[in-house]
Design a protein around this motif. Structure first.
Motif, PDB file in Angstrom:
ATOM      1  N   UNK A 295      11.059  76.248   8.006  1.00 46.98           N
ATOM      2  CA  UNK A 295      10.675  75.070   7.077  1.00 46.98           C
ATOM      3  C   UNK A 295       9.629  74.466   7.437  1.00 46.98           C
ATOM      4  N   UNK A 296       9.666  73.074   7.063  1.00 44.61           N
ATOM      5  CA  UNK A 296       8.782  72.243   7.362  1.00 44.61           C
ATOM      6  C   UNK A 296       9.192  71.320   8.236  1.00 44.61           C
ATOM      7  N   UNK A 297       8.784  71.167   9.681  1.00 43.82           N
ATOM      8  CA  UNK A 297       9.488  70.332  10.524  1.00 43.82           C
ATOM      9  C   UNK A 297       9.077  68.564  10.360  1.00 43.82           C
ATOM     10  N   UNK A 298       8.022  68.461   9.442  1.00 45.48           N
ATOM     11  CA  UNK A 298       7.594  66.858   9.314  1.00 45.48           C
ATOM     12  C   UNK A 298       8.302  66.300   8.330  1.00 45.48           C
ATOM     13  N   UNK A 299       9.154  66.931   7.569  1.00 44.65           N
ATOM     14  CA  UNK A 299      10.189  66.375   6.518  1.00 44.65           C
ATOM     15  C   UNK A 299      10.985  65.568   7.405  1.00 44.65           C
ATOM     16  N   UNK A 300      11.499  65.940   8.479  1.00 47.29           N
ATOM     17  CA  UNK A 300      12.682  65.229   9.267  1.00 47.29           C
ATOM     18  C   UNK A 300      12.208  64.645  10.632  1.00 47.29           C
ATOM     19  N   UNK A 301      11.062  65.213  11.050  1.00 44.73           N
ATOM     20  CA  UNK A 301      10.834  64.629  12.405  1.00 44.73           C
ATOM     21  C   UNK A 301      10.262  63.208  12.402  1.00 44.73           C
ATOM     22  N   UNK A 302      10.698  62.317  13.300  1.00 45.64           N
ATOM     23  CA  UNK A 302       9.870  60.831  13.442  1.00 45.64           C
ATOM     24  C   UNK A 302       9.760  60.676  14.990  1.00 45.64           C
ATOM     25  N   UNK A 303       8.555  59.905  15.187  1.00 44.70           N
ATOM     26  CA  UNK A 303       8.385  59.632  16.688  1.00 44.70           C
ATOM     27  C   UNK A 303       9.815  59.122  17.352  1.00 44.70           C
ATOM     28  N   UNK A 304      10.423  58.309  16.772  1.00 38.88           N
ATOM     29  CA  UNK A 304      11.422  57.974  17.541  1.00 38.88           C
ATOM     30  C   UNK A 304      12.415  59.192  17.912  1.00 38.88           C
ATOM     31  N   UNK A 305      12.576  60.111  17.224  1.00 40.83           N
ATOM     32  CA  UNK A 305      13.386  61.210  17.902  1.00 40.83           C
ATOM     33  C   UNK A 305      12.588  61.978  18.922  1.00 40.83           C
ATOM     34  N   UNK A 306      11.170  62.114  18.733  1.00 42.69           N
ATOM     35  CA  UNK A 306      10.380  62.894  19.741  1.00 42.69           C
ATOM     36  C   UNK A 306      10.306  62.135  21.224  1.00 42.69           C
ATOM     37  N   UNK A 307      10.283  60.665  20.982  1.00 43.39           N
ATOM     38  CA  UNK A 307      10.203  59.789  22.116  1.00 43.39           C
ATOM     39  C   UNK A 307      11.797  60.088  23.147  1.00 43.39           C
ATOM     40  N   UNK A 308      12.514  60.450  22.450  1.00 39.69           N
ATOM     41  CA  UNK A 308      13.852  60.818  23.441  1.00 39.69           C
ATOM     42  C   UNK A 308      13.458  62.084  24.250  1.00 39.69           C
ATOM     43  N   UNK A 309      12.993  62.988  23.348  1.00 35.47           N
ATOM     44  CA  UNK A 309      12.836  64.098  24.023  1.00 35.47           C
ATOM     45  C   UNK A 309      11.920  64.139  25.197  1.00 35.47           C
ATOM     46  N   UNK A 310      10.680  63.267  24.967  1.00 38.84           N
ATOM     47  CA  UNK A 310       9.624  63.014  25.780  1.00 38.84           C
ATOM     48  C   UNK A 310      10.262  62.312  27.058  1.00 38.84           C
ATOM     49  N   UNK A 311      11.070  61.401  26.980  1.00 34.13           N
ATOM     50  CA  UNK A 311      11.876  60.808  27.895  1.00 34.13           C
ATOM     51  C   UNK A 311      12.374  61.749  28.821  1.00 34.13           C
ATOM     52  N   UNK A 312      13.072  62.769  28.377  1.00 34.96           N
ATOM     53  CA  UNK A 312      13.513  63.876  28.906  1.00 34.96           C
ATOM     54  C   UNK A 312      12.820  64.909  29.664  1.00 34.96           C
ATOM     55  N   UNK A 313      11.523  64.723  29.681  1.00 28.97           N
ATOM     56  CA  UNK A 313      10.493  65.661  30.139  1.00 28.97           C
ATOM     57  C   UNK A 313      10.030  66.685  29.493  1.00 28.97           C
ATOM     58  N   UNK A 314      10.123  66.893  28.133  1.00 32.78           N
ATOM     59  CA  UNK A 314       9.943  67.814  27.232  1.00 32.78           C
ATOM     60  C   UNK A 314       8.430  67.633  26.751  1.00 32.78           C
TER      61      UNK A 314
END
Length: 193
Positions: A70-89
């Motif tokens: 699909x097209x991930x930008x339809x669902x992804x938001x920085x607030x979600x990505x921040x959680x994964x970044x916090x876990x080292x991803x």
């Protein structure tokens, strides 16, 4: 914080500038295009919380996520990505370029399917442009795209089988315009997910 996820799997990146690198693929549902050659089921999925996704992916010895669809930008938001970044991803995205990309993405692959000239206004810089190509397609000048480290032509396969006519056509086009490079879908060639 929830996403509709089609599938999560661990494999190697099969194409483009990160080919061969171990990655966790998180395929999200929904797409705003209907490409005839698409090989992905992006209509069906399960609602998962960010915590459920983190729990699922922690089993893999890898810190690279590839958000795809699909097209991930339809669902992804920085607030979600921040959680994964916090876990080292670290996080890559594969987008068709029709929508803005969240700012916390570390690696952008833009694989446009239409309206090439409009992408630069939404996404001025990407890591790679990867265009699916079949015999007879007009290859645009790379200058119309966002600034990128790599510009790839990717021959369209016949399902999971290589289409040698499309490969030959891409090779000839690259020889005519050397700012492009060839990207084969090696995951299909070596039969991995």
């Amino acid at each position: 914080m929830k996403l509709i996820v089609n599938e999560i799997f661990y494999s190697l990146q099969g194409e483009g500038g990160r080919s061969g690198e171990a990655s966790i693929f998180i395929r999200l549902t929904k797409c705003n295009l209907a490409c005839s050659f698409c090989d992905t089921d992006f209509a069906d999925g399960d609602v998962m919380t960010i915590d459920e996704i983190l729990e699922e992916i922690k089993q893999y010895p890898c810190k690279w996520i590839i958000w795809t669809g699909g097209e991930p930008t339809i669902q992804l938001k920085d607030e979600y990505l921040a959680v994964f970044r916090k876990h080292g991803y670290k996080q890559a995205i594969e987008t068709n370029g029709t929508r803005l990309v969240p700012s916390l993405i570390d690696y952008i692959t833009c694989s446009p399917k239409q309206d090439y000239e409009t992408i630069k206004s939404r996404i001025p810089v990407v890591n790679e442009i990867r265009i699916p190509v079949k015999v007879g397609d007009t290859i645009p000048d790379a200058s119309i795209f966002p600034k990128a480290d790599n510009y790839f032509l990717s021959p369209i396969f016949d399902g999971d089988k290589i289409n040698l006519e499309n490969v030959d056509y891409c090779v000839e086009q690259i020889k005519l315009n050397s700012q492009w490079k060839l990207s084969l879908q090696i995951h299909k060639l070596i039969h991995i997910e």
